[in-house]
Design a protein around this motif. Structure first.
Motif, PDB file in Angstrom:
ATOM      1  N   ASN A 449      31.024  13.530  27.179  1.00 28.39           N
ATOM      2  CA  ASN A 449      31.727  12.845  28.267  1.00 28.39           C
ATOM      3  C   ASN A 449      33.092  12.349  27.829  1.00 28.39           C
ATOM      4  O   ASN A 449      34.069  12.439  28.582  1.00 28.39           O
ATOM      5  CB  ASN A 449      30.880  11.675  28.785  1.00 28.39           C
ATOM      6  CG  ASN A 449      29.635  12.138  29.511  1.00 28.39           C
ATOM      7  OD1 ASN A 449      29.569  13.273  29.971  1.00 28.39           O
ATOM      8  ND2 ASN A 449      28.650  11.266  29.621  1.00 28.39           N
ATOM      9  N   SER A 453      36.458  13.706  29.289  1.00 28.63           N
ATOM     10  CA  SER A 453      37.363  12.739  29.915  1.00 28.63           C
ATOM     11  C   SER A 453      38.768  12.849  29.325  1.00 28.63           C
ATOM     12  O   SER A 453      39.766  12.790  30.047  1.00 28.63           O
ATOM     13  CB  SER A 453      36.828  11.312  29.727  1.00 28.63           C
ATOM     14  OG  SER A 453      35.596  11.154  30.390  1.00 28.63           O
ATOM     15  N   LYS A 456      40.240  16.085  30.616  1.00 27.12           N
ATOM     16  CA  LYS A 456      40.583  15.956  32.020  1.00 27.12           C
ATOM     17  C   LYS A 456      41.823  15.081  32.206  1.00 27.12           C
ATOM     18  O   LYS A 456      42.682  15.349  33.049  1.00 27.12           O
ATOM     19  CB  LYS A 456      39.403  15.349  32.779  1.00 27.12           C
ATOM     20  CG  LYS A 456      39.571  15.246  34.292  1.00 27.12           C
ATOM     21  CD  LYS A 456      38.245  14.911  34.939  1.00 27.12           C
ATOM     22  CE  LYS A 456      38.407  14.652  36.416  1.00 27.12           C
ATOM     23  NZ  LYS A 456      38.984  13.349  36.709  1.00 27.12           N
ATOM     24  N   GLU A 460      45.158  15.896  34.229  1.00 21.81           N
ATOM     25  CA  GLU A 460      45.538  15.003  35.328  1.00 21.81           C
ATOM     26  C   GLU A 460      46.970  14.511  35.145  1.00 21.81           C
ATOM     27  O   GLU A 460      47.740  14.413  36.105  1.00 21.81           O
ATOM     28  CB  GLU A 460      44.569  13.817  35.385  1.00 21.81           C
ATOM     29  CG  GLU A 460      43.213  14.181  35.949  1.00 21.81           C
ATOM     30  CD  GLU A 460      42.265  13.005  35.948  1.00 21.81           C
ATOM     31  OE1 GLU A 460      42.614  11.965  35.320  1.00 21.81           O
ATOM     32  OE2 GLU A 460      41.184  13.096  36.558  1.00 21.81           O
ATOM     33  N   ARG A 517      31.761  21.015  39.198  1.00 24.88           N
ATOM     34  CA  ARG A 517      32.125  19.611  39.447  1.00 24.88           C
ATOM     35  C   ARG A 517      33.426  19.248  38.733  1.00 24.88           C
ATOM     36  O   ARG A 517      34.252  18.507  39.277  1.00 24.88           O
ATOM     37  CB  ARG A 517      30.996  18.678  38.988  1.00 24.88           C
ATOM     38  CG  ARG A 517      29.792  18.657  39.904  1.00 24.88           C
ATOM     39  CD  ARG A 517      28.897  17.463  39.604  1.00 24.88           C
ATOM     40  NE  ARG A 517      28.375  17.476  38.257  1.00 24.88           N
ATOM     41  CZ  ARG A 517      27.243  18.076  37.908  1.00 24.88           C
ATOM     42  NH1 ARG A 517      26.518  18.715  38.813  1.00 24.88           N
ATOM     43  NH2 ARG A 517      26.813  18.031  36.655  1.00 24.88           N
ATOM     44  N   MET A 518      33.593  19.741  37.513  1.00 20.74           N
ATOM     45  CA  MET A 518      34.831  19.467  36.785  1.00 20.74           C
ATOM     46  C   MET A 518      36.022  20.091  37.499  1.00 20.74           C
ATOM     47  O   MET A 518      37.086  19.461  37.631  1.00 20.74           O
ATOM     48  CB  MET A 518      34.730  20.016  35.362  1.00 20.74           C
ATOM     49  CG  MET A 518      33.748  19.281  34.462  1.00 20.74           C
ATOM     50  SD  MET A 518      34.218  17.568  34.144  1.00 20.74           S
ATOM     51  CE  MET A 518      35.697  17.808  33.185  1.00 20.74           C
ATOM     52  N   GLN A 520      36.230  20.839  40.684  1.00 25.29           N
ATOM     53  CA  GLN A 520      36.463  20.122  41.931  1.00 25.29           C
ATOM     54  C   GLN A 520      37.090  18.757  41.680  1.00 25.29           C
ATOM     55  O   GLN A 520      37.931  18.293  42.454  1.00 25.29           O
ATOM     56  CB  GLN A 520      35.134  19.950  42.685  1.00 25.29           C
ATOM     57  CG  GLN A 520      35.284  19.395  44.098  1.00 25.29           C
ATOM     58  CD  GLN A 520      36.146  20.277  44.970  1.00 25.29           C
ATOM     59  OE1 GLN A 520      35.982  21.487  44.998  1.00 25.29           O
ATOM     60  NE2 GLN A 520      37.093  19.676  45.681  1.00 25.29           N
ATOM     61  N   SER A 521      36.687  18.144  40.572  1.00 22.71           N
ATOM     62  CA  SER A 521      37.255  16.840  40.226  1.00 22.71           C
ATOM     63  C   SER A 521      38.765  16.945  40.009  1.00 22.71           C
ATOM     64  O   SER A 521      39.529  16.080  40.441  1.00 22.71           O
ATOM     65  CB  SER A 521      36.577  16.287  38.982  1.00 22.71           C
ATOM     66  OG  SER A 521      37.177  15.090  38.559  1.00 22.71           O
ATOM     67  N   ASP A 524      40.382  17.459  43.348  1.00 25.10           N
ATOM     68  CA  ASP A 524      40.384  16.192  44.087  1.00 25.10           C
ATOM     69  C   ASP A 524      41.457  15.260  43.549  1.00 25.10           C
ATOM     70  O   ASP A 524      42.095  14.521  44.316  1.00 25.10           O
ATOM     71  CB  ASP A 524      39.014  15.516  43.988  1.00 25.10           C
ATOM     72  CG  ASP A 524      37.942  16.289  44.739  1.00 25.10           C
ATOM     73  OD1 ASP A 524      38.314  17.125  45.592  1.00 25.10           O
ATOM     74  OD2 ASP A 524      36.745  16.049  44.474  1.00 25.10           O
ATOM     75  N   TYR A 525      41.627  15.280  42.220  1.00 32.14           N
ATOM     76  CA  TYR A 525      42.654  14.405  41.643  1.00 32.14           C
ATOM     77  C   TYR A 525      44.043  14.808  42.120  1.00 32.14           C
ATOM     78  O   TYR A 525      44.862  13.947  42.477  1.00 32.14           O
ATOM     79  CB  TYR A 525      42.594  14.441  40.127  1.00 32.14           C
ATOM     80  CG  TYR A 525      43.666  13.573  39.493  1.00 32.14           C
ATOM     81  CD1 TYR A 525      43.495  12.198  39.381  1.00 32.14           C
ATOM     82  CD2 TYR A 525      44.868  14.132  39.050  1.00 32.14           C
ATOM     83  CE1 TYR A 525      44.484  11.393  38.831  1.00 32.14           C
ATOM     84  CE2 TYR A 525      45.861  13.326  38.503  1.00 32.14           C
ATOM     85  CZ  TYR A 525      45.670  11.967  38.401  1.00 32.14           C
ATOM     86  OH  TYR A 525      46.655  11.174  37.875  1.00 32.14           O
ATOM     87  N   SER A 528      44.511  13.615  45.448  1.00 32.97           N
ATOM     88  CA  SER A 528      44.667  12.157  45.499  1.00 32.97           C
ATOM     89  C   SER A 528      46.083  11.718  45.130  1.00 32.97           C
ATOM     90  O   SER A 528      46.566  10.691  45.618  1.00 32.97           O
ATOM     91  CB  SER A 528      43.655  11.491  44.560  1.00 32.97           C
ATOM     92  OG  SER A 528      43.990  11.720  43.198  1.00 32.97           O
TER      93      SER A 528
END
Length: 717
Positions: A449, A453, A456, A460, A517-518, A520-521, A524-525, A528
């Motif tokens: 994780n 993180s 990611k 991001e 999920r990663m 899509q995350s 989504d970011y 956002s």
């Protein structure tokens, strides 16, 4: 309420006579007949002078007679006594039974004690089995033949009523309860399995007849305060004991309170008629006593053995090499000594007591085995963490590194478990191995994780850098293609980030769901980021509208500041400036990242620009439900994508109109500025009233009228 409220009564005397009149008085005193099914019966059985009455008095605030230790150990409770548990809800009847193994009745006269025990299990919802800690595992312990008889007669006389047997281990030693309880439960199960059962109950499980619970208490004489504290905790179990989930929550066949007296009288009569009870043979009894003495002597010697104490001390500090071999050797020595001293006694008893000694010895040494495996597990986990960190620092793939380290560390742990095993017990190390695997998995999950993180966060940041300024610039331009351009930019930069993100994730070997999920995350970011900027723009929309208005109104097409010479079409310029401001309002009214069309711009233009909403209008002016600007939502836009509701847009427009009106007035004033010297010449050639009237009519702006009026006042004195 005090102990005098317990209403203690002798129910059955020492000769087995039932005190029906006393029972009736008791039932009347405690108002039992009013209880219906809401009452409980608790009994206690066990050896004489084992502290049964003392326990009940502390547990239920009763006043049963207790033994005076200074006058010797003798029979205190004779027959069966009952009392009301003070302060317990629901009403709870407590039965104190005469102790077993009492010398007052004689060695062979155990009829009454067996009958009273049967009576207790037949009547009570909860039966406390008071037993000494050192009796656990004893083949001929006081309660063992008694329970066997109880099981036999219970099945013959009664249907299963789910009595709870609460074994209270007295004068608990240092041996933890979790080691004593399995032995006790195993003994109970063996007794049950050995009992001959009628055909109807041939395959019936013990759990159909009884709930078995186990607790332990310290010595009352040696640790009185600790004893009282733990009894106070035990007392809490008897509150609402018959409620679902309570100590006797699943009892069956409860006699209504009004029939309690007759019921227990009849039960006692049936039990008194059953006198066919066997006693163990004298030879077995002698062998039992002597072999138990030998076993106890060997166990006492083991507890102070220097080799054992040294091994115990070492394993508390750290893992011990050759642990299993050293411990096996110690136990073998004591078993050999026991075999030599007990060789001439009855074989079955000798074997049973040998097993009892071995069981106690294993209980003694098992914590050391647990410590050994605990050290091995901790060391293996630490090794795994260290090796994994080294591999990841070298840039190795995450999943492959985890497999390499896991296999190495678990193999090493298994080797340590084999070294810790002893010949006398098949102790299962699987729990420790499973715990190690769970710890490894938990650490892997945590590191994974963290790494994901970090990874990611890198992408991001890349997306934020790629989107923030361009999106802000697109909003600053604020044209009809703003959202289309934003969508195009968002898709392009998101695709770029994902194309780099996918290879970076491959080393983690995520399953498809986690991988999706990663992805899509990240998408989504990116979305956002755009949404955040859009919301910021919506938050300062009024200021932006006014800036746009000023820019368009005050500058010509070449961005040169306007000079109001009187030739400009102020009305057209004003309309153009307001149109640009209103267009920006429509852009930031909603988030349009899904390419869905909406009518926000057309509604705003038709209602605000063409409809000429007055800046002085009140909310009542738009009360009509058909007015699209009277709504709190847009028809084509979801709430989560709405930045400014229709009502908010209308309010902002009114404020905008009010705050820009002065600029327009100033421009008109400048355009209607007059050379008052020329007016003076005109005034000399025409009558004052005619000129003033013309100026008044053709200068509708209030500020110009005021100037004209002031000028002519000066001219006329």
């Amino acid at each position: 309420m005090g102990k005098e409220d317990c209403c203690s009564t002798q129910l059955i005397d020492a000769n087995g006579e039932f005190n029906f009149k006393g029972l009736q008085n008791f039932v009347s005193s405690v108002k039992l007949s009013r209880c219906g099914l809401s009452y409980a019966v608790v009994a206690i059985m066990g050896p004489q002078s084992s502290g049964k009455s003392t326990l009940l008095n502390h547990l239920f605030y009763t006043n049963f007679r207790e033994m005076d230790a200074f006058r010797g150990r003798n029979q205190t409770t004779k027959g069966i006594w009952i009392a009301n548990a003070v302060g317990i809800e629901p009403l709870t009847i407590v039965m104190d039974l005469e102790g077993t193994d009492g010398r007052e009745r004689g060695e062979d006269d155990t009829t009454f004690e067996k009958q009273s025990a049967l009576f207790a299990l037949a009547v009570a919802d909860v039966v406390l089995i008071n037993m000494w800690c050192h009796d656990i595992g004893r083949e001929q312990a006081a309660n063992r033949p008694l329970l066997k008889t109880v099981f036999q007669v219970m099945m013959r006389l009664f249907s299963p009523r789910k009595t709870t047997l609460l074994f209270v281990i007295r004068d608990k030693t240092k041996t933890p309860l979790e080691y004593l309880e399995p032995i006790l439960r195993e003994d109970i199960q063996k007794i049950w399995d050995a009992v001959r059962k009628p055909h109807a109950h041939k395959d019936t499980q013990l759990s159909e007849f009884f709930n078995v619970e186990v607790t332990a208490l310290p010595s009352y004489e040696e640790k009185e305060e600790q004893f009282k504290d733990q009894v106070a905790q035990l007392r809490q179990l008897f509150f609402h004991s018959i409620s679902p989930g309570g100590l006797a929550g699943d009892r069956r066949g409860v006699v209504p309170a009004s029939g309690f007296s007759y019921s227990v009288q009849q039960i006692w009569e049936v039990i008194k008629e059953n006198k066919d009870l066997d006693l163990p043979a004298h030879k077995v009894m002698v062998a039992t006593v002597r072999c138990e003495e030998i076993a106890n002597e060997k166990f006492s010697s083991l507890m102070i053995n220097e080799d054992w104490l040294a091994l115990e001390h070492e394993v508390k500090e750290d893992a011990v090499r050759n642990f299993g071999r050293r411990l096996s050797s110690i136990l073998d020595n004591f078993l050999s000594e026991y075999d030599a001293e007990s060789v001439f006694f009855e074989e079955n008893v000798r074997s049973s007591k040998r097993q009892q000694f071995m069981s106690k010895a294993l209980q003694l040494v098992h914590p050391a085995f647990v410590s050994q495996l605990g050290h091995l597990r901790v060391k293996s986990l630490q090794t795994f963490k260290s090796q994994l960190e080294q591999l990841l620092r070298r840039g190795e793939a995450f999943a492959a590194s985890v497999r390499t380290c896991s296999e190495s560390c678990i193999t090493e742990f298994d080797k340590g478990c084999s070294d810790a095993a002893i010949r006398h017990a098949n102790w299962d190390a699987s729990k420790f191995r499973d715990k190690l695997i769970r710890d490894i998995e938990a650490h892997v999950s945590s590191v994974r994780n963290d790494k994901l993180s970090e990874l990611k966060a890198i992408y991001e940041k890349q997306i934020t850098t790629a989107l923030a300024e361009p999106v802000q610039s697109l909003f600053d331009v604020g044209g009809s293609e703003t959202w289309a351009s934003i969508r195009k930019l968002l898709k392009r930069e998101t695709d770029v980030a994902i194309s780099c993100f996918c290879p970076a994730l491959s080393g983690f070997e995520l399953d498809q769901d986690a991988f999706d999920r990663m992805m899509q995350s990240l998408k989504d970011y990116a979305r956002s980021v755009v949404e955040k900027i859009a919301r910021e723009e919506a938050g300062k929309v009024l200021m932006q509208m006014k800036d746009r208005f000023n820019t368009v109104f005050s500058h010509d097409s070449d961005s040169i500041p306007r000079l109001w010479t009187g030739k400009e079409d102020i009305k057209s310029i004003t309309l153009e400036a307001r149109s640009e401001s209103l267009k920006f309002l429509s852009i930031v009214a909603a988030i349009r990242l899904d390419e869905k069309s909406d009518r926000i711009e057309s509604i705003l233009f038709s209602r605000l620009l063409e409809g000429k909403i007055s800046i002085s209008s009140r909310n009542s002016d738009i009360a009509d439900s058909c007015d699209p600007l009277a709504s709190s939502s847009w028809e084509e836009v979801s709430p989560e994508n709405t930045l400014l509701t229709p009502v908010q847009c209308l309010s902002l427009w009114r404020q905008f109109m009010a705050e820009t009106e002065y600029i327009v007035s100033q421009a008109i004033s400048a355009q209607y500025s007059i050379d008052w010297k020329k007016v003076s010449v005109l005034f000399l050639s025409q009558r004052y009233s005619e000129l003033f009237f013309k100026l008044w009519i053709f200068c509708p702006i209030l500020s110009v009228r005021s100037s004209v009026h002031a000028y002519f006042n000066d001219m006329t004195g």
